[in-house]
Design a protein around this motif. Structure first.
Motif, PDB file in Angstrom:
ATOM      1  N   ILE A  34      12.369  -1.265   1.430  1.00  0.00           N
ATOM      2  CA  ILE A  34      12.003  -1.756   2.752  1.00  0.00           C
ATOM      3  C   ILE A  34      11.726  -0.605   3.722  1.00  0.00           C
ATOM      4  CG2 ILE A  34      12.903  -3.013   4.760  1.00  0.00           C
ATOM      5  CD1 ILE A  34      14.412  -4.804   2.717  1.00  0.00           C
ATOM      6  N   ASN A  35      12.444   0.489   3.569  1.00  0.00           N
ATOM      7  CA  ASN A  35      12.279   1.640   4.463  1.00  0.00           C
ATOM      8  C   ASN A  35      11.178   2.594   4.009  1.00  0.00           C
ATOM      9  OD1 ASN A  35      14.305   0.948   6.345  1.00  0.00           O
ATOM     10  ND2 ASN A  35      15.899   1.711   4.962  1.00  0.00           N
ATOM     11  N   HIS A  36      10.557   2.295   2.888  1.00  0.00           N
ATOM     12  CA  HIS A  36       9.501   3.174   2.382  1.00  0.00           C
ATOM     13  C   HIS A  36       8.268   3.090   3.294  1.00  0.00           C
ATOM     14  CE1 HIS A  36       6.516   4.953  -0.305  1.00  0.00           C
ATOM     15  NE2 HIS A  36       7.517   5.386  -1.065  1.00  0.00           N
ATOM     16  N   PRO A  37       7.584   4.209   3.564  1.00  0.00           N
ATOM     17  CA  PRO A  37       6.398   4.181   4.435  1.00  0.00           C
ATOM     18  C   PRO A  37       5.312   3.218   3.966  1.00  0.00           C
ATOM     19  CG  PRO A  37       7.109   6.440   4.051  1.00  0.00           C
ATOM     20  CD  PRO A  37       7.934   5.592   3.138  1.00  0.00           C
ATOM     21  N   ALA A  38       5.244   2.971   2.652  1.00  0.00           N
ATOM     22  CA  ALA A  38       4.198   2.091   2.127  1.00  0.00           C
ATOM     23  C   ALA A  38       4.533   0.611   2.264  1.00  0.00           C
ATOM     24  CB  ALA A  38       3.934   2.417   0.655  1.00  0.00           C
ATOM     25  N   PHE A  39       5.783   0.292   2.587  1.00  0.00           N
ATOM     26  CA  PHE A  39       6.201  -1.112   2.598  1.00  0.00           C
ATOM     27  C   PHE A  39       5.340  -1.988   3.505  1.00  0.00           C
ATOM     28  CE2 PHE A  39       8.776  -4.617   4.294  1.00  0.00           C
ATOM     29  CZ  PHE A  39       9.082  -5.283   3.113  1.00  0.00           C
ATOM     30  N   PRO A  40       5.011  -1.552   4.742  1.00  0.00           N
ATOM     31  CA  PRO A  40       4.196  -2.428   5.612  1.00  0.00           C
ATOM     32  C   PRO A  40       2.785  -2.650   5.086  1.00  0.00           C
ATOM     33  CG  PRO A  40       5.288  -0.687   6.883  1.00  0.00           C
ATOM     34  CD  PRO A  40       5.416  -0.318   5.452  1.00  0.00           C
ATOM     35  N   THR A  41       2.361  -1.886   4.079  1.00  0.00           N
ATOM     36  CA  THR A  41       0.984  -1.980   3.588  1.00  0.00           C
ATOM     37  C   THR A  41       0.888  -2.581   2.197  1.00  0.00           C
ATOM     38  OG1 THR A  41       0.821   0.178   2.458  1.00  0.00           O
ATOM     39  CG2 THR A  41       0.595   0.172   4.851  1.00  0.00           C
ATOM     40  N   CYS A  42       1.979  -3.164   1.700  1.00  0.00           N
ATOM     41  CA  CYS A  42       1.958  -3.609   0.297  1.00  0.00           C
ATOM     42  C   CYS A  42       1.159  -4.890   0.099  1.00  0.00           C
ATOM     43  CB  CYS A  42       3.383  -3.773  -0.236  1.00  0.00           C
ATOM     44  SG  CYS A  42       4.314  -5.131   0.497  1.00  0.00           S
ATOM     45  N   VAL A  43       1.038  -5.727   1.122  1.00  0.00           N
ATOM     46  CA  VAL A  43       0.187  -6.916   1.044  1.00  0.00           C
ATOM     47  C   VAL A  43      -1.090  -6.617   1.812  1.00  0.00           C
ATOM     48  CG1 VAL A  43      -0.043  -9.364   1.584  1.00  0.00           C
ATOM     49  CG2 VAL A  43       2.170  -8.450   0.848  1.00  0.00           C
ATOM     50  N   TRP A  44      -2.208  -6.655   1.130  1.00  0.00           N
ATOM     51  CA  TRP A  44      -3.464  -6.214   1.711  1.00  0.00           C
ATOM     52  C   TRP A  44      -4.092  -7.307   2.567  1.00  0.00           C
ATOM     53  CZ3 TRP A  44      -5.133  -4.873  -3.921  1.00  0.00           C
ATOM     54  CH2 TRP A  44      -4.331  -3.826  -4.387  1.00  0.00           C
ATOM     55  N   ASP A  45      -4.738  -6.880   3.629  1.00  0.00           N
ATOM     56  CA  ASP A  45      -5.408  -7.801   4.538  1.00  0.00           C
ATOM     57  C   ASP A  45      -6.848  -7.980   4.063  1.00  0.00           C
ATOM     58  OD1 ASP A  45      -6.203  -9.380   6.606  1.00  0.00           O
ATOM     59  OD2 ASP A  45      -5.582  -8.014   8.202  1.00  0.00           O
ATOM     60  N   LEU A  46      -7.020  -8.880   3.115  1.00  0.00           N
ATOM     61  CA  LEU A  46      -8.332  -9.157   2.537  1.00  0.00           C
ATOM     62  C   LEU A  46      -8.917 -10.370   3.259  1.00  0.00           C
ATOM     63  CD1 LEU A  46      -7.382  -8.778  -1.257  1.00  0.00           C
ATOM     64  CD2 LEU A  46      -8.172  -7.006   0.340  1.00  0.00           C
ATOM     65  N   GLU A  47      -9.981 -10.141   3.996  1.00  0.00           N
ATOM     66  CA  GLU A  47     -10.557 -11.200   4.831  1.00  0.00           C
ATOM     67  C   GLU A  47     -11.369 -12.167   3.973  1.00  0.00           C
ATOM     68  OE1 GLU A  47     -13.525 -11.723   8.700  1.00  0.00           O
ATOM     69  OE2 GLU A  47     -13.014  -9.723   7.937  1.00  0.00           O
ATOM     70  N   PRO A  48     -10.975 -13.439   3.934  1.00  0.00           N
ATOM     71  CA  PRO A  48     -11.705 -14.408   3.111  1.00  0.00           C
ATOM     72  C   PRO A  48     -12.970 -14.901   3.805  1.00  0.00           C
ATOM     73  CG  PRO A  48      -9.875 -15.486   4.194  1.00  0.00           C
ATOM     74  CD  PRO A  48      -9.795 -14.022   4.577  1.00  0.00           C
ATOM     75  N   THR A  49     -13.881 -15.441   3.019  1.00  0.00           N
ATOM     76  CA  THR A  49     -15.056 -16.096   3.584  1.00  0.00           C
ATOM     77  C   THR A  49     -14.736 -17.531   3.981  1.00  0.00           C
ATOM     78  OG1 THR A  49     -15.772 -16.676   1.342  1.00  0.00           O
ATOM     79  CG2 THR A  49     -16.678 -14.663   2.291  1.00  0.00           C
TER      80      THR A  49
END
Length: 376
Positions: A34-49
């Motif tokens: 949870i404290n890892h710098p990458a944690f906030p970016t693990c779920v990608w914001d892929l914009e759907p059509t």
């Protein structure tokens, strides 16, 4: 996936609060993930059509109910990715990125939260046939109704749902890709119910994460460096983190386990997640445990869809759904593409993502070519 295997793995790890002393490998504690710098970016914001909720199951048991779905990409090749037990549509993000964004002009990818998961409703009744019919309703809603139009990909419980689609709408299916799944789990009702209740027994976050990881993945892969192909700048419809988070980049973890754990933790923190989800997971287990397709039904699927349009993939080292289940599908259905491999666990879409995506591309291309040849 058999509840007995997951339950035994959970029990083995929960004998002691210090799970890392029991595990054959060292796995990062959840607090550090949870404290890892990458944690906030693990779920990608892929914009759907297309991102919507549609009412399904009108006139059916528990209906109507709401199913959340997304479509990524606007290409002519339609791909349906079906989730497994308790998985949200983001569980397919590596495939969604690959097909629906990096190759968005070629593919359109439909991902949905099955009933009982994510932003879909959580009713009291679950079966693979009902969950498949939910997806038919979604595809009818978005207009995916043409002959030989849909490439169906299902993993584990998703593969069982895919089999039901092979009976419900075989004429619409261009390829049927059955990944680490089974026609029937061989265990008694009593055994299943005992195992389901054991799975629901309260456990610490570390116990839950480590037990599931050890059961699902090749243990060597878990401790290897993070091998995920993260989104790159310039990829269509991919939003990057704000600059105050990770400098506007998607970051890497040290190990594959850390990324898996981060995504599982993030799933539980998403809006709408509650105790109801835990009981919905029980519904998914029940659907899995009661799924049953006879040899005659499997042959019917192969005949109606077309054996040459079917891919069956399994590995010899799968602890969740042992390889004999995949071998039965191969022996009975005689698929055009059959792979029984070694060296990976239950989730090749993560463990061998690049290879897996390329394999699916080959399967899709074969289905498209068969249709062009007039083999309908």
């Amino acid at each position: 996936m058999p509840a007995s295997v997951l339950a035994s793995a959970v029990t083995a790890v929960s004998r002691d609060e210090k799970t890392t002393e029991i595990s054959p490998i060292q796995l990062t504690p959840a607090a550090e993930v949870i404290n890892h710098p990458a944690f906030p970016t693990c779920v990608w914001d892929l914009e759907p059509t297309d991102d919507n909720i549609v009412q399904v199951a009108h006139g059916r048991r528990c209906g109507p109910l709401r199913i959340h779905y997304q479509i990524h990409g606007d290409g002519p090749i339609r791909v349906l990715l079906i989730c497994g037990i308790a998985a949200r549509h983001t569980a397919w993000q590596r495939q969604t990125l690959y097909f629906g964004h990096e190759r968005a002009d070629k593919y359109s990818v439909l991902v949905a939260d099955n009933r009982g998961a994510g932003d879909s409703d959580k009713p009291w009744w679950y079966s693979t046939s009902e969950m498949a019919t939910d997806l038919v309703d979604v595809m009818n809603h978005v207009g995916w109704t043409h002959r030989r139009q849909i490439h169906v990909v299902g993993l584990s419980l998703g593969g069982m749902i895919a089999q039901e689609l092979g009976l419900l709408i075989p004429e619409r299916i261009s390829t049927l890709n059955l990944i680490h799944t089974a026609a029937r789990i061989e265990s008694s009702f009593t055994d299943n119910m005992v195992d389901y209740l054991r799975v629901l027994k309260p456990k610490t976050l570390d116990q839950t994460l480590q037990a599931s990881a050890l059961a699902m993945f090749n243990n060597d892969w878990l401790v290897q460096p993070d091998d995920c192909s993260i989104p790159q700048k310039g990829t269509p419809k991919v939003k990057f983190p704000p600059t105050e988070k990770a400098d506007g980049e998607y970051l890497m973890f040290e190990t594959n386990y850390q990324r898996y754990a981060a995504q599982e933790i993030s799933k539980q923190r998403m809006p709408g997640y509650s105790d109801a989800d835990k009981w919905a997971i029980l519904g998914h287990f029940i659907a899995c445990g009661f799924h049953s397709k006879s040899d005659a039904q499997l042959r019917q699927i192969a005949e109606k869809v077309g054996g040459e349009r079917i891919l069956v993939l399994h590995t010899k080292d799968d602890m969740m759904i042992p390889s004999r289940y995949g071998q039965r599908l191969i022996d009975v259905m005689r698929p055009g593409m059959a792979l029984m491999m070694g060296g990976s666990g239950h989730v090749p879409k993560l463990e061998k993502a690049k290879w897996f995506n390329e394999l699916l591309e080959k399967s899709f291309a074969k289905g498209e070519e068969l249709t062009r040849q007039g083999k309908v």
